[in-house]
Design a protein around this motif. Structure first.
Motif, PDB file in Angstrom:
ATOM      1  N   PHE A 153       0.844  -1.205   0.000  1.00 27.98           N
ATOM      2  CA  PHE A 153       0.000   0.000   0.000  1.00 27.98           C
ATOM      3  C   PHE A 153       0.874   1.248   0.000  1.00 27.98           C
ATOM      4  O   PHE A 153       1.790   1.367   0.809  1.00 27.98           O
ATOM      5  N   VAL A 220       1.339  -8.035   4.404  1.00 25.53           N
ATOM      6  CA  VAL A 220       1.063  -6.682   3.921  1.00 25.53           C
ATOM      7  C   VAL A 220       2.224  -5.749   4.262  1.00 25.53           C
ATOM      8  O   VAL A 220       2.829  -5.840   5.336  1.00 25.53           O
ATOM      9  N   GLY A 222       3.074  -1.592   4.126  1.00 23.66           N
ATOM     10  CA  GLY A 222       2.498  -0.269   3.885  1.00 23.66           C
ATOM     11  C   GLY A 222       3.518   0.830   4.100  1.00 23.66           C
ATOM     12  O   GLY A 222       4.312   0.794   5.040  1.00 23.66           O
ATOM     13  N   ALA A 230      -2.474  -0.903   5.733  1.00 20.37           N
ATOM     14  CA  ALA A 230      -1.965  -2.275   5.870  1.00 20.37           C
ATOM     15  C   ALA A 230      -2.379  -2.881   7.208  1.00 20.37           C
ATOM     16  O   ALA A 230      -2.857  -4.007   7.284  1.00 20.37           O
ATOM     17  N   ARG A 231      -2.212  -2.097   8.277  1.00 26.03           N
ATOM     18  CA  ARG A 231      -2.573  -2.609   9.604  1.00 26.03           C
ATOM     19  C   ARG A 231      -4.088  -2.803   9.726  1.00 26.03           C
ATOM     20  O   ARG A 231      -4.564  -3.809  10.270  1.00 26.03           O
ATOM     21  N   VAL A 244       2.463  -7.989   9.236  1.00 28.43           N
ATOM     22  CA  VAL A 244       2.167  -6.597   8.880  1.00 28.43           C
ATOM     23  C   VAL A 244       3.470  -5.812   9.027  1.00 28.43           C
ATOM     24  O   VAL A 244       4.061  -5.787  10.109  1.00 28.43           O
ATOM     25  N   THR A 246       5.159  -2.065   8.423  1.00 31.48           N
ATOM     26  CA  THR A 246       4.870  -0.678   8.062  1.00 31.48           C
ATOM     27  C   THR A 246       6.132   0.173   8.133  1.00 31.48           C
ATOM     28  O   THR A 246       6.928   0.057   9.059  1.00 31.48           O
TER      29      THR A 246
END
Ligand SMILES: *[C@@H]1O[C@H](CO)[C@@H](O)[C@H](O)[C@H]1NC(C)=O
Ligand SMILES: *[C@@H]1O[C@H](CO)[C@@H](O)[C@H](O)[C@H]1NC(C)=O
Ligand SMILES: *[C@@H]1O[C@H](CO)[C@@H](O)[C@H](O)[C@H]1NC(C)=O
Length: 412
Positions: A153, A220, A222, A230-231, A244, A246
């Motif tokens: 993302f 994911v 992000g 994403a989270r 996850v 980020t």
């Protein structure tokens, strides 16, 4: 005789009306919207053998000012005054400019549109939330194969269609030897500003479910604002999310919203913001206000926040969100040590200002969110599932060796 003179005159001066090219460029670069363009049509002539990118930008600035498109003029001026951008654009657009000269002004509007599409990214690139990633593909190690495909993302003002995101997504897929896809929440840049944040997340969920490769679970990744998406995917999408990761994600919110100054949508956004960041209309229809959190106006935030207060289970407990979040295997929180965009940068690792203070920063494990385990942060922490990583530098300033160190190990 007269006719002959006219032919000679035209051949010598080669003047053409080329405002169509400028309008094409302004529209496709998203600096001015279609409707505004249809409302102001001025003419501008130039000797087409003299058309250059610099000239095109200068003329666009003149035309934009005459039409009252002040933010477009301002953005172009900023671009024009940045030698690095102009040099890069000139190099990249040389062929298009040459082609339009050779065609003696045929298809000018289309030429302008092509130039504008490329300019769009170069203008967007001036924004700190747009990733400027170039991978050194030769350094790819592809050590192991990931069991899970990757959904990526992008950040505010960025687009899956821009070269930085295309390269980043491709790079992750190659390193982890797996399917990797940048998932869009709308039409890229504009949508990231002009779509309510909860709606962005809902759209992400819908779009993820359209990808058959993602059926059996995903990792994911992000970037920036995309880190929040994403989270949230792990909480709200009913999709199996393993890890996850980020990079610079404002998990606990921000105290200030980055400047929007690169397109027509910024005029809309900036005007709307005048209504107040907690205005219901603003919360519902624009992205960044959804994660704006003023610790001095915490109750207002709880009442009005369109996204973050709910996503963090700060307003009330949504058991599904907590269940989804607690079911992930690993939460990798990457903070940029010199970040000047996410305010405060500790939000990237679930830290934030103490409620009622703009000075006292709390570590992730000192916040009410953690202590009360509203979302499950404490649960994940006690299970050793949270990883804190750092990249030295400002927001989204990374190269592939840093991605190799901080992201790739959690994908394989
Ligand atoms: C979640 O997905 C599963 C199938 O993957 C389905 O059985 C279940 O009803 C879904 N739950 C919700 C709340 O949509
Ligand atoms: C909070 O986290 C910090 C940094 O990881 C750690 O040093 C500290 O012991 C933790 N505090 C509590 C109360 O767990
Ligand atoms: C990547 O950036 C880091 C930190 O700025 C630097 O130390 C490293 O040399 C860079 N690596 C490459 C391959 O450019």
């Amino acid at each position: 005789m007269k006719f002959l003179l006219l032919v000679i005159f035209v051949a010598l001066s080669q003047k053409i009306e080329y405002s169509g090219m400028i309008y094409g460029m302004l529209e496709s670069s998203q600096l001015v919207d279609k409707v505004s363009i249809s409302r102001c049509h001025l003419e501008m002539s130039r000797d087409f053998t003299r058309i250059s990118l610099e000239g095109l930008i200068d003329d666009s600035i003149i035309l934009a000012k005459q039409c009252g498109w002040n933010s477009a003029a301002k953005t172009l001026l900023k671009f024009r005054n940045n030698p690095k951008s102009v040099e890069k654009a000139s190099a990249e657009l040389y062929g298009f400019i040459l082609a339009s000269i050779n065609n003696k002004g045929q298809a000018l509007k289309n030429d302008g549109a092509t130039i504008g599409k490329i300019m769009e990214y170069m203008i967007a690139e001036l924004s700190p939330t747009v990733v400027k990633f170039k991978a050194d593909m030769a350094s790819i190690k592809s050590l192991k194969q990931s069991k899970y495909p990757i959904a990526v993302f992008h950040g505010l003002g960025d687009c899956c269609c821009f070269p930085g995101m295309i390269e980043f997504t491709r790079y992750l897929g190659k390193e982890a030897s797996t399917y990797s896809k940048c998932v869009e929440i709308g039409d890229g840049s504009a949508a990231s500003w002009l779509m309510g944040f909860q709606k962005q997340v809902n759209t992400a969920c819908t779009n993820l479910k359209k990808v058959s490769e993602f059926e059996n679970g995903i990792n994911v990744v992000g970037l920036s604002q995309g880190g929040l998406i994403a989270r949230a995917v792990s909480e709200m999408c009913n999709i199996t999310v393993h890890n996850v990761i980020t990079l610079g994600g404002p998990h606990m919110g921000v105290m200030s919203i980055p400047n929007c100054e690169s397109g027509f949508f910024c005029d809309i956004f900036n005007d709307a913001l005048d209504l107040g960041v907690y205005d219901s209309f603003v919360q519902e229809n624009f992205g960044p206000p959804g994660y704006y959190k003023d610790p001095l106006e915490y109750n207002e935030y709880l009442k009005q926040s369109n996204f973050l207060a709910a996503a963090n289970n700060e307003k009330s407990i949504n058991a599904d969100y907590a269940t989804g979040f607690k079911s992930i295997n690993q939460l990798v929180l990457i903070e940029f040590t010199e970040d000047t965009i996410v305010d405060p940068k500790s939000s990237e690792q679930f830290g934030y200002f103490k409620i009622g203070s703009k000075k006292d920063l709390l570590l992730y494990n000192q916040t009410e969110d953690y202590i009360n385990d509203w979302l499950g942060l404490k649960t994940l922490d006690e299970q050793g599932k949270i990883v804190f990583e750092y990249i030295v530098g400002n927001h989204l300033q990374f190269n592939n060796s840093e991605i190799q160190r901080t992201v790739i190990p959690y994908l394989i």
